[in-house]
Design an enzyme around this catalytic site. Sequence first.
Site, PDB file in Angstrom:
ATOM      1  N   CYS A 170       0.824  -1.212   0.000  1.00 19.81           N
ATOM      2  CA  CYS A 170       0.000   0.000   0.000  1.00 19.81           C
ATOM      3  C   CYS A 170       0.861   1.266   0.000  1.00 19.81           C
ATOM      4  O   CYS A 170       2.048   1.240   0.305  1.00 19.81           O
ATOM      5  CB  CYS A 170      -0.959  -0.023   1.190  1.00 19.81           C
ATOM      6  N   ASP A 171       0.223   2.369  -0.285  1.00 21.53           N
ATOM      7  CA  ASP A 171       0.872   3.613  -0.689  1.00 21.53           C
ATOM      8  C   ASP A 171       2.108   4.026   0.109  1.00 21.53           C
ATOM      9  O   ASP A 171       3.128   4.384  -0.462  1.00 21.53           O
ATOM     10  CB  ASP A 171      -0.144   4.765  -0.622  1.00 21.53           C
ATOM     11  N   GLU A 193      -5.684  12.795   1.961  1.00 28.65           N
ATOM     12  CA  GLU A 193      -6.057  12.869   0.550  1.00 28.65           C
ATOM     13  C   GLU A 193      -7.512  13.297   0.411  1.00 28.65           C
ATOM     14  O   GLU A 193      -8.352  12.934   1.232  1.00 28.65           O
ATOM     15  CB  GLU A 193      -5.834  11.517  -0.124  1.00 28.65           C
ATOM     16  N   SER A 214      -5.336  11.489  -3.828  1.00 28.04           N
ATOM     17  CA  SER A 214      -5.096  10.095  -4.161  1.00 28.04           C
ATOM     18  C   SER A 214      -4.510  10.015  -5.556  1.00 28.04           C
ATOM     19  O   SER A 214      -4.771  10.862  -6.411  1.00 28.04           O
ATOM     20  CB  SER A 214      -6.419   9.323  -4.114  1.00 28.04           C
TER      21      SER A 214
END
EC number: 4.2.1.9
Length: 558
Positions: A123-124, A447, A472
Amino acid sequence: MPAKLNSPSRYHGIYNAPHRAFLRSVGLTDEEIGKPLVAIATAWSEAGPCNFHTLALARVAKEGTKEAGLSPLAFPTMVVNDNIGMGSEGMRYSLVSRDLIADMVEAQFNAHAFDGLVGIGGCDKTTPGILMAMARLNVPSIYIYGGSAEPGYFMGKRLTIEDVHEAIGAYLAKRITENELYEIEKRAHPTLGTCSGLFTANTMGSMSEALGMALPGSASPTATSSRRVMYVKETGKALGSLIENGIKSREILTFEAFENAITTLMAMGGSTNAVLHLLAIAYEAGVKLTLDDFNRISKRTPYIASMKPGGDYVMADLDEVGGVPVVLKKLLDAGLLHGDVLTVTGKTMKQNLEQYKYPNVPHSHIVRDVKNPIKPRGGIVILKGSLAPEGAVIKVAATNVVKFEGKAKVYNSEDDAFKGVQSGEVSEGEVVIIRYEGPKGAPGMPEMLRVTAAIMGAGLNNVALVTDGRFSGATRGPMVGHVAPEAMVGGPIAIVEDGDTIVIDVESERLDLKLSEEEIKNRLKRWSPPSPRYKSGLLAKYASLVSQASMGAVTRPA
């Protein structure tokens, strides 16, 4: 054995018998204790599909390191799943988690005297967090991305998680039924892995290759692919060579490597979050990187990869035609990359790309030639001006708008802005301002996908958004983020009023508040900061340590 290792000082000799006793308790033999001891840092969590499988990948990485004559020990790091936190207080912890992951890896590595590091993320924030730790530690290190999900399908349309967010706005605008929304929800993300488009997770996976910190081709196979497992094992094996040859992370993470990464980001039209993360990784590597470097490279780099959300394809499609190396090779052949930089293979970028096995399939529908780009300029532009003296970011790969002038509609939080869009307060031609959502103000710089998706889903195609928060990687449209200085520290965005004229000019690289300098100064004199949203706990601590977005929003000693 390499000449200099960390582990002998902790585990060899008479006085280290208690330490060895504990290693024996977890199954290590005399022979294994005598080998280089390496860490497998795994960002693992069952709270979402992005990192659900990484614990299994860690076991595969351990097998690879053992084949290379190393003794591996694995540990987990935390994960904040961005999609689950989106639009809630949970999103304030997302960027915070990046720096926490870096701190956790540093603490585990140094506390246990490891000799090398394999990092596994998904994940990010996991990829940049682990890469920040590798840069900070400056030890033999190699990264492997956990891979993306396969795309979903509904009514003949290919889906990503972006479609679910926008479907909410479409439902509220009565453009689709509740049942259609439900079917999109069920089908959009059908497997384990990260979001399938070139959103933040896949962007940062691609950056790990472009920086030279991951094996060529390792970013693009899906999480469910057998090739993903192969790359993980090969990554473990490759660490042995890095240790044997004494190649440390900062020998790879040079200024030229960051220029390569920025060039790749611009060519692929990746997430604006990569600007923050590359600045942060460079900071940890001791490399002086600024927003001006991004614009300098953006001007000379064409946008050539048609990847969602700005284009038509997902990471699995790019993998079918050869993955990130296809993009890198086109850039190298055009003289846009430094081919002589060192990578984790022990070879140069140029050598890697010459020896890579490219599939013999057409790829121009996904990755164009540099001389026939989608757009002549890179996918991200840095804006500066009276509204953002230190900079702001816009993803031009995801919008055709090059100039936008409109009246401001001001909100002091994401939640208020979302309610405003829902209730019809926002009209075509306006510029939505969302402030006090920056690194210190929110805190955590969340975000704004819930708002941007609501705008798009409601069919408001002529509305822009400007914020000191983030976006995002799934965001599209004329959206400007990372405004610095942020509102909480007295940036000009703090004194914008409803009805003020905002000008976004991509060609001139400007973001301006159409007021005289005197009026801006007078308003700033009258302004005072609001009370912090958090006075104790992690977010309060973070707010006291974090820098501005223009500096990568890194946490530094007070």
